[in-house]
Design a protein around this motif. Structure first.
Motif, PDB file in Angstrom:
ATOM      1  N   THR A  69      83.173 -61.719 -36.234  1.00 54.45           N
ATOM      2  CA  THR A  69      84.499 -62.107 -36.717  1.00 54.45           C
ATOM      3  C   THR A  69      84.452 -63.280 -37.685  1.00 54.45           C
ATOM      4  OG1 THR A  69      84.805 -63.504 -34.763  1.00 54.45           O
ATOM      5  CG2 THR A  69      85.647 -61.249 -34.656  1.00 54.45           C
TER       6      THR A  69
ATOM      7  N   SER B 222      82.880 -61.134 -31.079  1.00 55.15           N
ATOM      8  CA  SER B 222      83.942 -60.806 -30.130  1.00 55.15           C
ATOM      9  C   SER B 222      83.924 -59.321 -29.843  1.00 55.15           C
ATOM     10  CB  SER B 222      85.311 -61.224 -30.685  1.00 55.15           C
ATOM     11  OG  SER B 222      85.620 -60.476 -31.852  1.00 55.15           O
ATOM     12  N   ASP B 223      84.613 -58.926 -28.776  1.00 47.12           N
ATOM     13  CA  ASP B 223      84.718 -57.516 -28.433  1.00 47.12           C
ATOM     14  C   ASP B 223      85.659 -56.827 -29.416  1.00 47.12           C
ATOM     15  OD1 ASP B 223      84.283 -55.446 -26.003  1.00 47.12           O
ATOM     16  OD2 ASP B 223      86.316 -55.256 -26.806  1.00 47.12           O
ATOM     17  N   PRO B 224      85.266 -55.683 -29.993  1.00 43.87           N
ATOM     18  CA  PRO B 224      86.132 -55.015 -30.976  1.00 43.87           C
ATOM     19  C   PRO B 224      87.500 -54.646 -30.430  1.00 43.87           C
ATOM     20  CG  PRO B 224      83.913 -54.095 -31.027  1.00 43.87           C
ATOM     21  CD  PRO B 224      83.987 -54.991 -29.839  1.00 43.87           C
ATOM     22  N   ASP B 225      87.597 -54.421 -29.113  1.00 47.60           N
ATOM     23  CA  ASP B 225      88.867 -54.037 -28.497  1.00 47.60           C
ATOM     24  C   ASP B 225      89.583 -55.203 -27.832  1.00 47.60           C
ATOM     25  OD1 ASP B 225      88.512 -51.310 -29.218  1.00 47.60           O
ATOM     26  OD2 ASP B 225      87.169 -51.054 -27.500  1.00 47.60           O
ATOM     27  N   GLY B 226      89.080 -56.404 -28.054  1.00 45.94           N
ATOM     28  CA  GLY B 226      89.738 -57.583 -27.520  1.00 45.94           C
ATOM     29  C   GLY B 226      89.488 -57.844 -26.056  1.00 45.94           C
ATOM     30  N   ARG B 227      88.537 -57.150 -25.443  1.00 47.45           N
ATOM     31  CA  ARG B 227      88.246 -57.380 -24.029  1.00 47.45           C
ATOM     32  C   ARG B 227      87.478 -58.692 -23.848  1.00 47.45           C
ATOM     33  NH1 ARG B 227      86.736 -51.364 -24.010  1.00 47.45           N
ATOM     34  NH2 ARG B 227      84.867 -52.218 -24.995  1.00 47.45           N
TER      35      ARG B 227
END
Length: 305
Positions: free
Chosen positions: A6, A21-26
């Protein structure tokens, strides 16, 4: 897991920081100071990088020094940008921060990366601590801006301005129970090891850019006392590898002589110590060894396995 880059930021001369970061926001898995991750860069190429921030914000951060001959660092500097997706394994911690009342942190160059979150943890815990941080030039030293908030507990030594780190001053008066954490190039770690051996009273923990010494050397035999089996350790394999191939389960972790997990009692023979765990007195006693890197000074060793 696959993580998204990011942010990519130049934080010092030839050093970039990547925020992941996690691509799915987890939420990302929890980690502790000293942890590292393995980043898969291309087929057959994976490199370890210390986690050096982001523990409070749901992201991870690594810092990468560009090494002219380093395929991994060149890839991350030249080919990776915000929006890139990297395959990450971990985190794992072979360099954990032991709870203590007093710490001395010593970092050389990019060795500041695992030390930075340790300083933050020591500050939060209320421990006494000092950091001695050396580098070739001030411009090449990462995270100086983040360290500035700690004031005079951080001692910065650019070599072109002030010379080498003053290890005698850094370690002078280290009391029993003081935990010394050091990461940096080989000459620095060797100098710290020698100084601590000459001045007992503190416990030193190392993380090296590469293992302390190869686990290779002359062939010898090792007898496993619990089973009576005798195994030959060839020049190109470690004791740990030979024992595992024989079907004997041994606890191990770092395989670089730094964590102490594979410590094994020696019943006969003289070990050739190549670890960063045992003190000078412990090495001299010959009662135990780290079988992932250490070998034998005698043709035969008997181990409590």
């Amino acid at each position: 897991m696959h993580l998204l880059v990011t942010r990519k930021q130049r934080i010092a001369e030839n050093v970039v920081a990547l925020t992941l970061s996690d691509p799915d926001g987890r939420p990302l898995p929890a980690w502790t100071p000293g942890a590292h991750v393995d980043i898969a860069l291309e087929p057959g190429l994976s490199r370890q990088y210390s986690l050096t921030g982001g523990e409070d914000s749901g992201v991870w951060r690594v810092a990468v020094l560009r090494v002219p001959a380093g395929r991994g660092s060149r890839y991350l500097h030249d080919m990776v940008a915000p929006g890139s997706v990297l395959r990450i394994d971990g985190p794992r911690n072979d360099f954990p921060l032991v709870p203590a009342r007093r710490y001395v942190f010593i970092a050389g160059g990019i060795g500041i990366t695992p030390i930075l979150p340790m300083v933050s943890q020591a500050e939060r815990s209320g421990a006494q601590w000092q950091l001695y941080y050396g580098g070739r030039r001030r411009a090449s030293m990462a995270f100086l801006d983040e360290l500035a908030r700690y004031g005079d507990r951080v001692h910065v030594y650019p070599e072109d301005e002030q010379g080498l780190l003053p290890l005698a001053a850094a370690l002078c008066g280290a009391e029993d129970g003081t935990q010394v954490y050091c990461c940096g190039p080989e000459p620095l770690l060797n100098a710290v090891r020698q100084r601590v051996d000459e001045q007992p009273g503190s416990t030193v923990h190392f993380e090296r850019f590469r293992p302390a010494g190869p686990a290779t050397g002359e062939a010898f035999e090792v007898r496993l006392a619990q089973s009576g089996r005798t195994l030959k350790v060839p020049p190109d394999k470690s004791i740990l590898e030979v024992v595992e191939e024989a079907g004997v389960e041994v606890l191990s972790s770092c395989r670089t002589g730094t964590c102490g997990t594979c410590e094994t009692a020696v019943l006969e023979g003289i070990p050739d110590h190549r670890d960063d765990v045992l003190s000078a007195d412990e090495r001299a006693s010959g009662d135990a060894m780290m079988i992932c890197t250490s070998r034998s000074l005698t043709p035969y060793l008997s181990l409590d396995l």
